[in-house]
Design an enzyme around this catalytic site. Structure first.
Site, PDB file in Angstrom:
ATOM      1  CB  CYS A   1      45.190  40.320  40.795  1.00 50.30           C
ATOM      2  SG  CYS A   1      45.689  40.323  42.514  1.00 50.30           S
ATOM      3  CB  CYS A  61      42.591  46.732  45.386  1.00 50.84           C
ATOM      4  SG  CYS A  61      41.914  45.399  45.558  1.00 50.84           S
TER       5      CYS A  61
END
Ligand code: DGL
Length: 260
Positions: A189, A75
Site C-alpha cells: 500500500c 495505489c
C-alpha cells in the site's frame, strides 16, 4: 512504444501516492505531473469494487479533461481491484500504469523456492489476492502471505505515528510476518513507506517498496526530454490536511480542491 504527451496523472486515495510520485520525479524530472489524492473517499481499502470503480473512473475523466494521456495508479488497491476493467474501457484513450502488475517481478528478486514473502496491504488488496496471482505467474513456488493492515492508512493520513494504539497495531501485524519467517515484506500500500522507519525499529527484515519498479516501467515508455517539469496537486477534500500529511515526502505549497 514511446509516448509523446509529457503529462502524467498520478492517483491515490491520499498522500500515499506521493511515495510513488517521488520515484517518478527521480527518474523523470522533465515531466508535468498532476497528482490527485481522493481524500474525500479515503480509505480505499475498505470500499467495494463498485465504489472503487466509480471513484477511479471519475479521476480518469478528470485527468482526460486536463489533456493527460498517461495515468499512474499510485495505489495498490485500485491496481488490484479495478485496473483490468478500466484499462479495457479507457485503454484506447490513455495509457494506464498499474502498480502490482509492474512490480511483482522485482518484488521476488533474489528469493528462492519455498521462501515466504509477506504482503502488507489494504483489505481490498488482500481480498483480491493480486500479489499472489502476479507472483505465481513468475514463480509459483514462492509462498505469498497476505496480511490485512486495515488502520495503517489512517495512521498516515491523520499523522498518528506516536499514538500507542498505532504502535500496537503495527506490532501485531509484524508479529505475523515474523512468526511465518517471511524473508521480505512488500509494502503493498503506497501509504506504508511513511511507516517503514517505525517497522524497521520493531522488526528488522527486508522491506520492498514497489514504487521504483513502477517508475522504471513508466520511464521505459516515455520519451526523454531536457525541459523542466512541473507538479500540480489536487485533493477532493481538506487540502490543508493533505499538505500536513504530505510533509514526510513533499513540501507541498498549493493543493487545489476539486469536486469530481
Ligand atoms: N494507498 C492506496 C494503496 O496503495 C490506498 C489505501 C487506502 O486508501 O486504503 O492501496
Amino acid at each position: 512504444m514511446t509516448l509523446d504527451n509529457e503529462k502524467i496523472g498520478v492517483l491515490d486515495s491520499g498522500v500515499g501516492g506521493l511515495s510513488v510520485l517521488k520515484e517518478l520525479i527521480k527518474l523523470m524530472p522533465d515531466k508535468d505531473y498532476l497528482f490527485l489524492g481522493d481524500t474525500k473517499n479515503m480509505p480505499y481499502g475498505t470500499k467495494t469494487p463498485e465504489q472503487l470503480y466509480s471513484f477511479t473512473k471519475k479521476i480518469l475523466d478528470f485527468f482526460i479533461s486536463k489533456d493527460v494521456k498517461n495515468v499512474v495508479f499510485a495505489c495498490n488497491t485500485t491496481s488490484a481491484v479495478v485496473y483490468d476493467k478500466l484499462n479495457f474501457e479507457y485503454g484506447s484513450k490513455i495509457k494506464i500504469f498499474p502498480l502490482i502488475q509492474s512490480a511483482a517481478k522485482s518484488a521476488i528478486e533474489g528469493l528462492k523456492d519455498d521462501d515466504t514473502i509477506c504482503v502488507f496491504a489494504t483489505r481490498a488488496t488482500v481480498n483480491s489476492n493480486k500479489y499472489f496471482t502476479e507472483i505465481a505467474k513468475i514463480n509459483d513456488k514462492i509462498n505469498v502471505l497476505n496480511v490485512d493492515c486495515t488502520g495503517f492508512v489512517e495512521i498516515v493520513e491523520k499523522r498518528l505515528y506516536n499514538d500507542p494504539s498505532s504502535i500496537d497495531l503495527i506490532k501485531e501485524k509484524l508479529k505475523i510476518a515474523k512468526e511465518n519467517c517471511a524473508k521480505r515484506i512488500i509494502l503493498g500500500c503506497t501509504h506504508y513507506p511513511y511507516l517503514v522507519d517505525i517497522f524497521k525499529k520493531i522488526y528488522d527484515v527486508e522491506y520492498f517498496n514497489p514504487a521504483s519498479a513502477l517508475a522504471d516501467v513508466v520511464k521505459n515508455s516515455m520519451k526523454n526530454t531536457s525541459k523542466t517539469g512541473s507538479i500540480q496537486f489536487f485533493a477532493t477534500k481538506s487540502p490543508k490536511d493533505f499538505i500536513l500529511s504530505a510533509k514526510m515526502f513533499f513540501d507541498v505549497e498549493k493543493v487545489e480542491l476539486v469536486e469530481l
